[in-house]
Design a protein around this motif. Structure first.
Motif, PDB file in Angstrom:
ATOM      1  N   ASP A 143      15.425  43.210  -2.269  1.00 16.98           N
ATOM      2  CA  ASP A 143      15.040  44.568  -1.746  1.00 16.98           C
ATOM      3  C   ASP A 143      15.397  44.698  -0.536  1.00 16.98           C
ATOM      4  N   LYS A 164      11.684  57.808  -0.226  1.00 11.69           N
ATOM      5  CA  LYS A 164      11.291  57.076  -1.487  1.00 11.69           C
ATOM      6  C   LYS A 164      10.440  58.042  -2.392  1.00 11.69           C
ATOM      7  N   LYS A 170       8.773  48.185 -11.079  1.00 11.51           N
ATOM      8  CA  LYS A 170       9.122  47.373  -9.890  1.00 11.51           C
ATOM      9  C   LYS A 170       8.041  46.381  -9.390  1.00 11.51           C
ATOM     10  N   ASP A 209      16.908  48.723   0.691  1.00  5.01           N
ATOM     11  CA  ASP A 209      15.924  49.219   1.448  1.00  5.01           C
ATOM     12  C   ASP A 209      16.461  48.955   2.873  1.00  5.01           C
ATOM     13  N   GLN A 253      13.352  48.695  -9.716  1.00  2.00           N
ATOM     14  CA  GLN A 253      13.913  48.627  -8.686  1.00  2.00           C
ATOM     15  C   GLN A 253      15.283  49.875  -8.824  1.00  2.00           C
ATOM     16  N   ASP A 302      13.970  53.107  -8.700  1.00  2.00           N
ATOM     17  CA  ASP A 302      13.405  53.459  -7.267  1.00  2.00           C
ATOM     18  C   ASP A 302      14.891  53.569  -6.476  1.00  2.00           C
TER      19      ASP A 302
HETATM   20 MG    MG Z   1      12.237  48.816  -2.398  1.00  2.00          MG
END
Ligand code: MG
Ligand code: IPE
Ligand code: IPE
Ligand code: MG
Ligand code: MG
Length: 298
Positions: free
Chosen positions: A86, A249, A184, A92, A161, A164
């Motif tokens: 992640d 996000k 997620k 991210d 994920q 996302d």
């Molecule tokens: Mg994330």
């Protein structure tokens, strides 16, 4: 009064000891790979998923802890792998995790990718280790392992994920935010507590109740994570705050505002607490953990 802080501290200690036992030794050509895994695994962390697994077993009468530790720790392996990946620049792009530099910052991207891969695959090996799991009913173990690994994949964490990442920077509907959060984060939390109920000898009704409880707190957990990304303290959280807004996000606070997001999380937790209470006194830890999900500042 149930002492949640003492309960969490004691369980965390048992889980941490077991994680040290189960991680392969950092020696020979794989030394740096295992060091990268250990860096992320032991940087800190609440150990919520393994603790939920143990509490799920306890809720249905599974009193011991030791037999459930391999599966509980497998959940933490999977969770830690998900954090390493992640944080990668392609996802991210975070530099801080559990109060430490992220795995790729410290060990490089290639090794962080592989440390994540290794934690996921070691999780499967640990969960199904014939020696370590000899005390568990094999059919229940199969069912629990299937729940965990299917909840970590396309029908769970990885699916969430992916959604996302795809939703970042776009206008999204409430249904999609629900999907992202439930998958997620919610899916592995639900599987953690549900696997405990399965292994602890729960009957079908108990397992259903515990899974439902897990679904509710799993969603609430990610809503609180989103809230803490806005109003949390970076030093306490051990991760950079404000990252969700920076990346655009799809979060509950972005969708509906902070107060409605808080209300939604509290409502989910109230329903989860009721389910836990319906299981009787052995589910006291589950009831207390539900409240903690929205009270936590870390
Ligand atoms: Mg994330
Ligand atoms: C963070 O999980 C990532 C999410 C799934 C929201 P935790 O808040 O449980 O992180 P640790 O394990 O305590 O570091
Ligand atoms: C991550 O959600 C969920 C995972 C599966 C790791 P976030 O991206 O919001 O988690 P943090 O805030 O980085 O811990
Ligand atoms: Mg993140
Ligand atoms: Mg977050």
């Amino acid at each position: 009064m149930f002492d949640l802080a003492a309960y969490l501290a004691e369980r965390r200690r048992l889980v941490d000891e077991a994680l040290h036992r189960y991680l392969p030794p950092a020696e020979g050509p794989v030394r740096e790979l295992v060091e990268a895994m250990a860096h992320s695994l032991f940087a800190g962390g609440k150990r919520l998923r393994p603790i939920l697994c143990l509490a799920g077993a306890e809720a249905v009468g599974g009193e011991e802890v030791e037999p459930f530790l391999p599966v509980a720790c497998a959940l933490e392996f999977i969770h830690t792998y998900s954090l390493i990946h992640d944080d990668l620049p392609a996802l991210d792009d975070d530099d801080l995790r559990r109060g430490q530099p992220t795995c790729h910052v410290k060990f490089g991207e290639a090794r962080a990718l592989l440390a994540g891969d290794a934690l996921l695959t070691e999780a499967a090996a640990l969960c199904l280790d014939p020696g370590l799991t000899a005390g568990l009913d094999p059919r229940r173990l199969q069912r629990a392992a299937h729940l965990i690994f299917s909840s970590a994949g396309v029908r769970g964490m990885v699916g969430g994920q992916d959604a996302d990442v795809a939703a970042a920077g776009r206008d999204v509907e409430r249904e999609l935010v629900d999907f992202i959060h439930a998958n997620k984060t919610g899916a592995l939390i639900r599987a953690a507590v549900g696997s405990g109920a399965i292994l602890g000898g729960g009957d079908e009704d108990q397992i259903e109740t515990v899974l439902d409880y897990g679904r509710l707190i799993g969603l609430a957990f990610q809503i609180q994570d989103d809230i803490l990304d806005i109003e949390g303290d970076a030093a306490t959280l051990g991760k950079v705050v404000g990252a969700d807004a920076r990346l655009g996000k799809a979060t509950y606070p972005a969708l509906m505002g902070l107060d409605p997001a808080r209300d939604r999380a509290r409502d989910l937790v109230a329903r989860a607490t009721e389910l836990a209470l319906s299981l009787g006194v052995s589910a006291e830890p589950l009831a207390a953990v539900a409240g903690y999900i929205v009270e936590r500042r870390i």
